[in-house]
Scaffold this motif. Structure first.
Motif, mmCIF file in Angstrom:
data_model
loop_
_atom_site.group_PDB
_atom_site.id
_atom_site.type_symbol
_atom_site.label_atom_id
_atom_site.label_comp_id
_atom_site.label_asym_id
_atom_site.label_seq_id
_atom_site.Cartn_x
_atom_site.Cartn_y
_atom_site.Cartn_z
ATOM 1 N N VAL A 106 -9.048 2.510 -10.490
ATOM 2 C CA VAL A 106 -9.458 1.390 -10.462
ATOM 3 C C VAL A 106 -9.367 0.909 -8.904
ATOM 4 O O VAL A 106 -10.271 0.573 -8.491
ATOM 5 C CB VAL A 106 -8.506 0.523 -11.327
ATOM 6 C CG1 VAL A 106 -9.014 -0.687 -11.335
ATOM 7 C CG2 VAL A 106 -8.638 1.268 -12.523
ATOM 8 N N PRO A 107 -8.134 0.830 -8.188
ATOM 9 C CA PRO A 107 -8.362 0.154 -6.981
ATOM 10 C C PRO A 107 -8.688 1.463 -5.798
ATOM 11 O O PRO A 107 -8.299 2.871 -6.040
ATOM 12 C CB PRO A 107 -6.885 0.160 -6.759
ATOM 13 C CG PRO A 107 -6.028 0.555 -7.466
ATOM 14 C CD PRO A 107 -6.950 1.175 -8.563
ATOM 15 N N LEU A 141 -8.117 3.385 -2.117
ATOM 16 C CA LEU A 141 -6.974 3.340 -0.872
ATOM 17 C C LEU A 141 -7.569 2.243 0.043
ATOM 18 O O LEU A 141 -6.837 1.715 0.699
ATOM 19 C CB LEU A 141 -7.019 4.738 -0.471
ATOM 20 C CG LEU A 141 -6.019 5.602 -1.211
ATOM 21 C CD1 LEU A 141 -5.924 7.073 -0.447
ATOM 22 C CD2 LEU A 141 -4.707 5.021 -1.529
ATOM 23 N N ARG A 142 -8.907 2.163 0.343
ATOM 24 C CA ARG A 142 -9.391 1.361 1.233
ATOM 25 C C ARG A 142 -9.051 -0.217 0.816
ATOM 26 O O ARG A 142 -8.706 -0.730 1.666
ATOM 27 C CB ARG A 142 -10.941 1.436 1.440
ATOM 28 C CG ARG A 142 -11.411 0.514 2.334
ATOM 29 C CD ARG A 142 -13.098 0.961 2.469
ATOM 30 N NE ARG A 142 -12.818 2.176 3.158
ATOM 31 C CZ ARG A 142 -14.270 2.940 2.972
ATOM 32 N NH1 ARG A 142 -15.115 2.318 2.647
ATOM 33 N NH2 ARG A 142 -14.277 4.095 3.456
ATOM 34 N N LEU A 162 -6.635 -1.185 -1.097
ATOM 35 C CA LEU A 162 -5.347 -1.341 -0.772
ATOM 36 C C LEU A 162 -4.808 -1.485 0.762
ATOM 37 O O LEU A 162 -3.958 -2.369 0.976
ATOM 38 C CB LEU A 162 -4.425 -0.039 -1.378
ATOM 39 C CG LEU A 162 -4.649 -0.183 -2.738
ATOM 40 C CD1 LEU A 162 -3.804 1.330 -3.576
ATOM 41 C CD2 LEU A 162 -4.139 -1.208 -3.587
ATOM 42 N N GLU A 163 -5.638 -0.620 1.736
ATOM 43 C CA GLU A 163 -5.229 -0.961 2.879
ATOM 44 C C GLU A 163 -5.570 -2.147 3.553
ATOM 45 O O GLU A 163 -4.721 -2.786 4.319
ATOM 46 C CB GLU A 163 -5.977 0.337 3.785
ATOM 47 C CG GLU A 163 -5.970 -0.009 5.122
ATOM 48 C CD GLU A 163 -6.970 1.079 5.974
ATOM 49 O OE1 GLU A 163 -7.915 1.243 5.320
ATOM 50 O OE2 GLU A 163 -6.789 1.085 7.411
ATOM 51 N N LEU A 213 2.886 -6.208 -6.058
ATOM 52 C CA LEU A 213 1.952 -4.846 -5.839
ATOM 53 C C LEU A 213 2.149 -4.541 -4.399
ATOM 54 O O LEU A 213 1.650 -3.493 -4.128
ATOM 55 C CB LEU A 213 0.756 -5.252 -6.398
ATOM 56 C CG LEU A 213 0.544 -5.604 -7.701
ATOM 57 C CD1 LEU A 213 -1.108 -5.707 -7.846
ATOM 58 C CD2 LEU A 213 1.098 -4.745 -8.510
ATOM 59 N N ARG A 257 4.134 -1.192 -3.918
ATOM 60 C CA ARG A 257 3.307 -0.199 -4.292
ATOM 61 C C ARG A 257 2.243 0.370 -3.723
ATOM 62 O O ARG A 257 1.952 1.406 -3.486
ATOM 63 C CB ARG A 257 2.813 -0.378 -5.841
ATOM 64 C CG ARG A 257 4.146 -0.579 -6.843
ATOM 65 C CD ARG A 257 3.406 -0.828 -8.104
ATOM 66 N NE ARG A 257 4.514 -1.024 -9.296
ATOM 67 C CZ ARG A 257 5.277 -0.132 -9.771
ATOM 68 N NH1 ARG A 257 4.953 1.409 -9.529
ATOM 69 N NH2 ARG A 257 6.374 -0.368 -10.749
ATOM 70 N N ALA A 279 3.411 2.061 -0.745
ATOM 71 C CA ALA A 279 3.930 3.495 -1.073
ATOM 72 C C ALA A 279 2.599 4.510 -1.157
ATOM 73 O O ALA A 279 2.834 5.687 -0.751
ATOM 74 C CB ALA A 279 4.779 3.536 -2.136
ATOM 75 N N LEU A 280 1.783 3.851 -1.827
ATOM 76 C CA LEU A 280 0.316 4.611 -1.964
ATOM 77 C C LEU A 280 -0.237 4.999 -0.600
ATOM 78 O O LEU A 280 -0.681 6.419 -0.480
ATOM 79 C CB LEU A 280 -0.547 4.021 -2.641
ATOM 80 C CG LEU A 280 -0.162 4.091 -4.350
ATOM 81 C CD1 LEU A 280 -1.460 3.377 -4.916
ATOM 82 C CD2 LEU A 280 -0.339 5.433 -4.752
ATOM 83 N N LEU A 281 -0.259 4.281 0.448
ATOM 84 C CA LEU A 281 -1.030 4.562 1.749
ATOM 85 C C LEU A 281 -0.086 5.451 2.275
ATOM 86 O O LEU A 281 -0.519 6.216 2.926
ATOM 87 C CB LEU A 281 -0.996 3.109 2.166
ATOM 88 C CG LEU A 281 -2.103 1.838 1.638
ATOM 89 C CD1 LEU A 281 -1.963 0.842 2.406
ATOM 90 C CD2 LEU A 281 -3.439 2.827 1.781
ATOM 91 N N GLY A 326 1.738 7.560 1.061
ATOM 92 C CA GLY A 326 1.713 8.930 0.389
ATOM 93 C C GLY A 326 0.417 9.533 1.027
ATOM 94 O O GLY A 326 0.409 10.760 1.152
ATOM 95 N N ALA A 327 -0.745 8.903 1.082
ATOM 96 C CA ALA A 327 -1.991 9.350 1.387
ATOM 97 C C ALA A 327 -1.959 9.924 3.002
ATOM 98 O O ALA A 327 -2.332 11.083 3.274
ATOM 99 C CB ALA A 327 -2.997 8.212 1.299
ATOM 100 N N GLN A 328 -1.268 9.151 3.550
ATOM 101 C CA GLN A 328 -1.136 9.590 5.136
ATOM 102 C C GLN A 328 -0.260 10.990 5.227
ATOM 103 O O GLN A 328 -0.630 11.757 5.824
ATOM 104 C CB GLN A 328 -0.164 8.329 5.665
ATOM 105 C CG GLN A 328 -0.367 8.651 7.186
ATOM 106 C CD GLN A 328 0.584 7.225 7.896
ATOM 107 O OE1 GLN A 328 0.239 6.015 7.689
ATOM 108 N NE2 GLN A 328 1.263 7.593 8.762
#
Lengths: 301, 301
Positions: free
Chosen positions: B4-5, B7-8, B10-11, B68, B71, B74-76, B78-80
């Motif tokens: 759904v979302p 990463l961009r 969220l960034e 949110l 979260r 944390a996702l960003l 994690g991607a890094q």
DNA sequence: AACGATCATCATCAGAGGTTATGGAATCAA
DNA sequence: TTGATTCCATAACCTCTGATGATGATCGTT
């Protein structure tokens, strides 16, 4: 900060590893095989590492791929959790609830709990999956389950948990057994007995086995039942005795040639409860749902 | 599973909250304001929740947005980490290394450590940031730092750490002080003395303060130095006495009117070491780098 | 009231990501 | 060996996402 991999690329990568093949992974992701292939190549190009070895019978992760696989899984799970957190925040008690239940609980508790759930929260779309503790826990960790209903006496690992009620064991014997007419028994009285048990994998088996070791009872060899129903059939057939959880007795205990006798307090018991991932955004919801999983009140006699 | 979302999205969301405004967030992300605006709207539409309140002087997260935000961070992160894990796997000891160092270590250790690092791993692009422990730790958690060089005696929280060497304290006194000619002192001998200390925020201050309480010394009131250099000036000026870490003495100790006296073993000391996020993909690299942060061998006299 | 700052909207466009069709390499059965 | 088969990569093409710059709307400030 330029974001390098996209969640979609990671999803495809994980799918390829999980399926061991591109085309079936593509089908699972709902895209064509070339589309998936291209995304995976782009991911590998951007990361500068080959992630999957295109081996013949089955594609396998390279060393680098294996190293990134768990990170990718964690990211995807985190993304899923984020969306769920949003929905939970907007409209709690809605959306899918994937509930895992162990086989020694499901048939006895779900007939009352499921209607109660549907009634209290009609917008909750309930998916129920019955399996043994270990596999449920793995599904939970992977994000394929939201909530588990199981015995908290088993080894659960690092999950959030909440006890719902205690479920005492009762002794089940054939009616011609010397204990059959007793109003209650002491735990120590099963010393020396050989108990019929469930087959491997059931947490109930492990717990009763522990109890055997503690009290001096043993397992009856040569036979392991695949369900409590089978177990009761065998006891009623005079093949031996066993312990049954109280919640099962109303259903499994209706059997000629079978007597069930409660233990004197403190009776041995299992604790039935809920478990969910610690990072689940719905922890508060699950805690609120807990009372609905209590067994229905028996009519006082 | 449909993701759904992105990463961009969220960034952009995180950037808007961090900057408190759309246009500056957009600049920071390297896109135009309408582009960012559209993505954030799309995110809110997909999640079904308004994430930021477009308040006038400053945009603020809504309640849902706040829930949110972490979260998303944390996702960003994690991607890094995932990209970094890939690069580390492909070519270890390359790429940026953002190193944080505390002020009571940086000037004494970096002149030898930095050339050693560059020499051993020329493809490592070193960025050094000097700050106090608390702020370094926050930057580390946020993913703005990769590695910290600091005193492990401070409260570090839940990070991976590795001790590199012990750095004993020495007593620093004016040359006319009664202890100035001593070859060594006992820890107990500073009982009753009032020590000059660094200002708040330095972990060295806290550690020496603890030592004061343990030995019966106290803090000299009215003045707190902002660096060890200042502290030494004051001691040499006869304003009081203090403790200096051994690593600083070769530089700070070259001062007329100042005498430094080692403690008798076991000497009070701080442990200098490395710290990094437990989830950092470069932990193995950092462990390998540790010896380069040891102080250079002194010439035996 | 006029202005300035800020976010939303609009029209437009490049390209990311998808599709189908096809090619080529490895595996397997005969 | 050969033919059939399986499976991933490539190619050509298409669609719609995500960007841009210009402009509009709204709110606080002067």
């Amino acid at each position: 900060m330029m974001i390098v991999p996209t969640l979609r690329q990671l999803e495809y990568f994980v799918a390829v590893i999980d399926h061991g093949a591109f085309h079936s992974a593509a089908k699972a992701c709902g895209v064509s095989q070339p589309g998936l292939s291209a995304q995976l190549q782009e991911l590998e190009r951007q990361l500068g590492v080959v992630l999957v070895e295109r081996a013949r019978p089955k594609v396998l992760p390279t060393e680098a791929g294996a190293a990134l696989l768990e990170r990718a899984r964690a990211l995807l799970l985190g993304a899923q959790d984020l969306t769920e957190a949003a929905r939970t925040h907007a409209r709690p008690f809605t959306g899918p609830l994937r509930l895992g239940v162990i086989p020694t609980v499901a048939p006895y508790l779900l007939p009352s709990a499921v209607p109660a759930l549907r009634n209290a929260h009609p917008d909750l779309r309930l998916f129920i999956h019955e399996d043994e503790t270990d596999r449920l826990l793995e599904q939970l960790e992977r994000g394929h389950m939201d909530l588990l209903l199981l015995s908290l006496d088993a080894q659960l690992g690092d999950v959030a948990r909440l006890a719902v009620f205690d479920d005492a064991f009762q002794l089940a014997v054939p009616t011609d057994h010397c204990l059959a007419r007793r109003k209650w028994v002491r735990e120590s009285e099963i010393a020396g007995e050989a108990l019929l048990l469930l087959e491997d994998g059931h947490c109930l088996r492990d717990q009763v086995l522990d109890l055997c070791h503690a009290t001096g009872a043993s397992e009856s060899t040569d036979f392991r039942a695949s369900s409590l129903g089978t177990l009761v059939q065998m006891v009623a057939g005079g093949e031996g005795i066993t312990l049954l959880p109280s919640m099962s007795i109303e259903i499994e205990g209706r059997h000629a040639n079978l007597a069930t006798i409660p233990f004197r307090r403190p009776a041995p018991a299992r604790t039935i409860g809920l478990a969910w991932r610690k990072t689940s955004p719905r922890g508060a919801e699950f805690e609120a749902l807990a009372p609905l999983f209590r067994p229905p009140k028996r009519q006082p006699r």
